[in-house]
Motif scaffolding. Structure first.
Motif, PDB file in Angstrom:
ATOM      1  N   GLU A 100       0.741  -1.266  -0.161  1.00 31.29           N
ATOM      2  CA  GLU A 100      -0.091  -0.003   0.035  1.00 31.29           C
ATOM      3  C   GLU A 100       0.919   1.420  -0.114  1.00 31.29           C
ATOM      4  O   GLU A 100       0.653   2.296  -0.772  1.00 31.29           O
ATOM      5  N   GLU A 101       2.054   1.351   0.839  1.00 31.96           N
ATOM      6  CA  GLU A 101       2.666   2.291   0.855  1.00 31.96           C
ATOM      7  C   GLU A 101       3.448   2.488  -0.477  1.00 31.96           C
ATOM      8  O   GLU A 101       3.774   3.750  -0.957  1.00 31.96           O
ATOM      9  N   HIS A 102       4.007   1.486  -1.231  1.00 31.12           N
ATOM     10  CA  HIS A 102       4.619   1.531  -2.511  1.00 31.12           C
ATOM     11  C   HIS A 102       3.690   2.092  -3.490  1.00 31.12           C
ATOM     12  O   HIS A 102       4.089   3.030  -4.261  1.00 31.12           O
ATOM     13  N   LEU A 103       2.309   1.991  -3.432  1.00 33.97           N
ATOM     14  CA  LEU A 103       1.580   2.601  -4.258  1.00 33.97           C
ATOM     15  C   LEU A 103       1.200   3.959  -3.977  1.00 33.97           C
ATOM     16  O   LEU A 103       1.161   4.847  -4.838  1.00 33.97           O
ATOM     17  N   ARG A 104       1.408   4.322  -2.931  1.00 29.81           N
ATOM     18  CA  ARG A 104       1.426   5.834  -2.388  1.00 29.81           C
ATOM     19  C   ARG A 104       2.553   6.627  -2.728  1.00 29.81           C
ATOM     20  O   ARG A 104       2.245   7.788  -3.181  1.00 29.81           O
ATOM     21  N   LEU A 105       3.449   5.862  -2.737  1.00 34.99           N
ATOM     22  CA  LEU A 105       4.846   6.629  -2.990  1.00 34.99           C
ATOM     23  C   LEU A 105       5.091   6.743  -4.584  1.00 34.99           C
ATOM     24  O   LEU A 105       5.618   7.758  -4.898  1.00 34.99           O
ATOM     25  N   THR A 106       4.561   5.796  -5.228  1.00 31.63           N
ATOM     26  CA  THR A 106       4.976   5.751  -6.554  1.00 31.63           C
ATOM     27  C   THR A 106       3.856   5.718  -7.554  1.00 31.63           C
ATOM     28  O   THR A 106       4.055   5.799  -8.810  1.00 31.63           O
ATOM     29  N   CYS A 107       2.512   5.618  -7.140  1.00 36.25           N
ATOM     30  CA  CYS A 107       1.456   5.593  -8.284  1.00 36.25           C
ATOM     31  C   CYS A 107       1.469   4.449  -8.832  1.00 36.25           C
ATOM     32  O   CYS A 107       0.987   4.206  -9.972  1.00 36.25           O
ATOM     33  N   HIS A 108       2.109   3.242  -8.353  1.00 38.05           N
ATOM     34  CA  HIS A 108       2.575   2.020  -9.263  1.00 38.05           C
ATOM     35  C   HIS A 108       2.684   0.931  -8.126  1.00 38.05           C
ATOM     36  O   HIS A 108       2.975   0.956  -7.222  1.00 38.05           O
TER      37      HIS A 108
END
Length: 247
Positions: A133-141
């Motif tokens: 979830e944090e990866h998505l928040r950080l990178t939009c990916h």
């Protein structure tokens, strides 16, 4: 070779892009939108300078006397978006006995990137976050391709250096650094983990491009915060080092 690639920039005597002195080639194009990216001008897949493999390798060879204990690092952007060009460039470099590395976030599916990962001497893999979830928040990916890439590198015994950016409000967190250590110590292919402190050096590019920069008020990582993170990660079975920049 006439295979063409789009080049963002290059650094002829780089010291932070793999072992020894490196010729660092930064490819154009990236699908991730990292909130802390210091090269947002590298995102567009249609920009950059078009060059052939022969043109690039010719320039690399002109520095070969300086690269004996280093080599060629292909970075980005996301270099694996231009996998055909990168693959041919690596093959040519190895033909001339030049050590090769790819600096990637592993955001490209394995069916596209696999031939490059098989051919290159080592991989510098950027792990943005081990929390999906944090990866998505950080990178939009999604982080799925990154994790698939790391698992594949483990399966083939490829030499890997991990890079991880410490971002206040995101990854600069004691529990998250512990989670990173627990996750990475599972992999025998990882030689070292570079912790990169967040900085504001690329903030002006966001303004020039007219892109809203959400981290403009985020403080840079202090030396004590960096040392604390190093100490935490050092509790796990990984070799951790402190890198000098992030992006």
């Amino acid at each position: 070779m006439k295979t063409e690639g789009r080049i963002h920039s290059l650094e002829t005597l780089a010291t932070l892009d793999g072992p020894g002195l490196r010729y660092a080639l930064f490819m154009q194009g990236c699908k991730m939108r990292c909130r802390y990216c210091h090269n947002p001008d590298s995102w567009s897949v249609n920009s950059g300078t078009v060059k052939t493999v022969d043109e690039v390798i010719g320039d690399v060879l002109s520095y070969s006397s300086f690269l004996r204990n280093g080599g060629l690092t292909i970075s980005g952007g996301e270099p694996l978006l231009q996998s055909d060009f990168v693959y041919e460039l690596i093959r040519e470099a190895k033909h001339h006995r030049i050590h090769t590395a790819v600096d990637t976030a592993g955001s490209v599916p394995l069916e596209i990137s696999k031939k490059v990962l098989d051919e290159v001497d080592m991989v510098l893999l950027d792990i943005k976050s081990v929390d999906r979830e944090e990866h998505l928040r950080l990178t939009c990916h999604s982080s799925d391709n990154t994790l698939d890439t790391l698992n594949y590198l483990e399966s083939i015994g490829k030499r890997v250096w991990i890079r991880h950016v410490l971002v206040p409000g995101y990854t600069l967190d004691e529990k998250k650094i512990h989670a990173l250590g627990r996750f990475l110590e599972q992999y025998s292919c990882i030689e070292t983990v570079d912790l990169l402190p967040f900085h504001q050096l690329g903030a002006f590019k966001w303004k020039e491009l007219g892109i809203r920069y959400e981290l403009k008020d985020t403080k840079e990582v202090s030396m004590s915060e960096l040392n604390s993170a190093l100490e935490i990660l050092g509790q796990y079975n990984v070799n951790v080092t402190r890198a000098k920049s992030a992006g």
